[in-house]
Write an enzyme that holds these catalytic residues in place. Structure first.
Site, PDB file in Angstrom:
ATOM      1  N   HIS A  99       0.534  -1.589  -0.211  1.00  0.00           N
ATOM      2  CA  HIS A  99       0.373   0.202  -0.025  1.00  0.00           C
ATOM      3  C   HIS A  99       0.710   1.402  -0.095  1.00  0.00           C
ATOM      4  CE1 HIS A  99      -4.309   1.177   0.517  1.00  0.00           C
ATOM      5  NE2 HIS A  99      -4.083   2.172   0.071  1.00  0.00           N
ATOM      6  N   ASP A 122      -9.769   0.321   3.729  1.00  0.00           N
ATOM      7  CA  ASP A 122      -8.852  -1.131   4.579  1.00  0.00           C
ATOM      8  C   ASP A 122      -8.874  -1.404   5.906  1.00  0.00           C
ATOM      9  OD1 ASP A 122      -6.153  -1.389   5.095  1.00  0.00           O
ATOM     10  OD2 ASP A 122      -5.195   0.026   4.041  1.00  0.00           O
ATOM     11  N   HIS A 124      -6.856  -1.005   8.424  1.00  0.00           N
ATOM     12  CA  HIS A 124      -5.484   0.072   8.522  1.00  0.00           C
ATOM     13  C   HIS A 124      -6.212   1.151   7.831  1.00  0.00           C
ATOM     14  CE1 HIS A 124      -3.489  -3.851   8.588  1.00  0.00           C
ATOM     15  NE2 HIS A 124      -3.262  -4.138   9.815  1.00  0.00           N
ATOM     16  N   ASP A 126      -3.854   3.737   7.721  1.00  0.00           N
ATOM     17  CA  ASP A 126      -2.468   3.846   7.396  1.00  0.00           C
ATOM     18  C   ASP A 126      -2.043   5.444   7.391  1.00  0.00           C
ATOM     19  OD1 ASP A 126      -2.067   1.482   5.957  1.00  0.00           O
ATOM     20  OD2 ASP A 126      -3.143   1.199   4.297  1.00  0.00           O
ATOM     21  N   HIS A 139       4.634   0.816   4.299  1.00  0.00           N
ATOM     22  CA  HIS A 139       3.003   0.818   3.827  1.00  0.00           C
ATOM     23  C   HIS A 139       2.187   1.416   4.480  1.00  0.00           C
ATOM     24  CE1 HIS A 139       2.190  -2.868   5.152  1.00  0.00           C
ATOM     25  NE2 HIS A 139       2.979  -2.545   6.108  1.00  0.00           N
ATOM     26  N   ASP A 226      -7.815  -1.928   0.163  1.00  0.00           N
ATOM     27  CA  ASP A 226      -6.200  -2.608  -0.070  1.00  0.00           C
ATOM     28  C   ASP A 226      -7.268  -4.234   0.595  1.00  0.00           C
ATOM     29  OD1 ASP A 226      -4.754  -4.216   2.022  1.00  0.00           O
ATOM     30  OD2 ASP A 226      -3.331  -3.057   2.407  1.00  0.00           O
ATOM     31  N   ASP A 228      -6.666  -6.672   2.245  1.00  0.00           N
ATOM     32  CA  ASP A 228      -6.410  -6.793   3.721  1.00  0.00           C
ATOM     33  C   ASP A 228      -8.441  -6.102   3.982  1.00  0.00           C
ATOM     34  OD1 ASP A 228      -5.988  -4.763   5.200  1.00  0.00           O
ATOM     35  OD2 ASP A 228      -3.954  -4.955   5.292  1.00  0.00           O
ATOM     36  N   GLU A 271      -1.748  -4.887  -1.885  1.00  0.00           N
ATOM     37  CA  GLU A 271      -0.997  -6.065  -1.195  1.00  0.00           C
ATOM     38  C   GLU A 271      -2.094  -7.195  -1.358  1.00  0.00           C
ATOM     39  OE1 GLU A 271      -0.002  -5.287   0.998  1.00  0.00           O
ATOM     40  OE2 GLU A 271       0.129  -3.139   1.977  1.00  0.00           O
TER      41      GLU A 271
END
Length: 299
Positions: A99, A122, A124, A126, A139, A226, A228, A271
Site C-alpha cells: 500500500h 482498508d 488499517h 495507514d 505501507h 487494500d 486486507d 496488497e
C-alpha cells in the site's frame, strides 16, 4: 465512469517486510483482469509495470523508515505515470504491490484535482508517520503522507506538499488502528466507518453516507482498496490479515454502489500476495470486485 482504462502495475514490496507482494500485479493479470474488463465493453490499455529499486540493507540517513530512498523513487515514477494517464483523459487503474504505492498514485492525481476525495477501503488507517509507526514500514503511512505529514522525501513527491484535505477522506472497514493513528483521526476529524459501523448500519447505509459525504464537495474521487479490508476467509493472500473484516458480498455491493454513483475518477487495488494466497484466490477476488466496480452486471 470513464470507459478508457489504463492499467499500471507496481510490483512494490519495499513498504513492508513480507516478501511476495511484488508479484501482486502479475497475479491479478493472471486472474484475468484485462479479459474481464474487455468483456464489459471497456477499452483497456496495459502499460506494464514500473521499475522498483532494490531493498536497502540499512535505514536511509537518520530515518527509521525502511527502504525510504527506493520507495520515494518508485513513488515519483508512479506519480508521473498516473499524471500522464489522467492528462490523456483515461482512468488510471493501479495494481499493487504493497500500500505504499498509494503515495505515488495520489501524488500523480493531485496534479489534476484541486479538491480530491479518497475512499480508503482498508482494515488499517495507514496514518502513521516515522514518529508513530511501530515498525517503520512505509505501507502504513501513505494516507498520512498524502495529508502532508511525515518524511519530506515522501511528502514532497510530485512537487505538491499536501495532496489531500482530511475532510475529503473516508476510511471504510477499519479494525486495526495504532494509537498515533487514533489521535490523528480525532485531531483531523477524518470520517471513519469501522467494522462496528458496518455491522450496525449495514453496508448499504455506509456506502450511501460515504458517497453523499464526498460527491458534491470534491472534483474527483480515488478508491484505494487494500485486499486486507476483506475478511481473511475471503482474501487470505495479504500480508497483514485482520479477522472480522468486510465480506466478499458486502464488498461487491460497495463496488456496485460506487459504479452506480459514478463518482470515481481513479482506483488502485493493493496488497495481493500470491505467496500467502490459496491458489490465487485473493487475486481472483480483486478481479471480481473490479468487474463490479466497472459495471459488470448479472442480468
Amino acid at each position: 465512469m470513464k470507459k478508457n482504462i489504463s492499467i499500471i502495475g507496481v510490483p512494490m514490496d519495499l513498504g513492508q517486510t513480507r516478501r511476495g507482494v511484488d508479484m501482486g500485479p502479475s497475479a491479478i493479470r493472471y486472474a484475468g483482469i484485462v479479459e474481464r474488463l474487455e468483456q464489459i465493453d471497456l477499452e483497456i490499455e496495459d502499460l506494464g509495470d514500473i521499475e522498483i529499486g532494490s531493498r536497502e540493507r540499512t535505514s536511509s540517513g537518520d530515518s527509521n523508515l525502511k527502504n525510504l530512498k527506493a520507495v520515494a523513487e518508485a513513488s515519483e515514477t508512479l506519480a508521473s505515470r498516473v499524471d500522464e494517464v489522467v492528462k490523456q483523459g483515461k482512468f488510471p487503474l493501479v495494481l499493487g504491490g504493497d500500500h505504499s504505492i498509494a503515495i505515488g498514485t495520489i501524488a500523480g492525481l493531485a496534479k489534476n484535482y484541486s479538491n480530491m476525495g479518497v475512499i480508503w477501503y482498508d482494515a488499517h488507517g495507514d496514518l502513521n508517520t516515522g514518529e508513530t509507526s511501530p515498525s517503520g514500514n512505509i505501507h502504513g503511512m501513505p494516507l498520512a503522507v498524502s495529508l502532508g505529514l511525515g518524511d519530506p522525501a515522501l511528502t514532497g513527491i510530485g512537487g505538491i506538499g499536501t495532496k489531500l484535505k482530511p475532510e475529503n477522506i473516508v476510511i471504510i472497514g477499519a479494525r486495526s488502528l495504532d494509537e498515533g493513528e487514533k489521535v490523528l483521526i480525532k485531531e483531523k476529524g477524518i470520517k471513519v466507518f469501522t467494522m462496528h459501523e458496518i455491522d450496525r448500519m449495514g453496508m448499504t447505509a455506509v456506502m450511501e453516507e460515504a458517497i453523499a459525504y464526498l460527491k458534491d464537495k470534491t472534483d474527483g474521487v480515488h478508491l484505494s482498496l487494500d485486499l486486507d479490508g476483506l475478511d481473511p476467509h475471503d482474501a487470505p493472500g495479504v500480508g497483514t490479515p485482520v479477522m472480522g473484516g468486510i465480506s466478499y458480498r458486502e464488498s461487491h455491493l460497495a463496488m456496485e454502489m460506487l459504479e452506480e454513483a459514478d463518482i470515481l475518477t481513479s482506483a488502485e487495488f493493493v496488497e495481493v500476495n500470491p505467496i500467502l494466497d490459496e491458489r490465487n484466490k485473493t487475486a481472483s477476488v480483486a478481479v471480481a470486485l473490479m468487474g463490479s466496480l466497472f459495471g459488470e452486471k448479472l442480468l
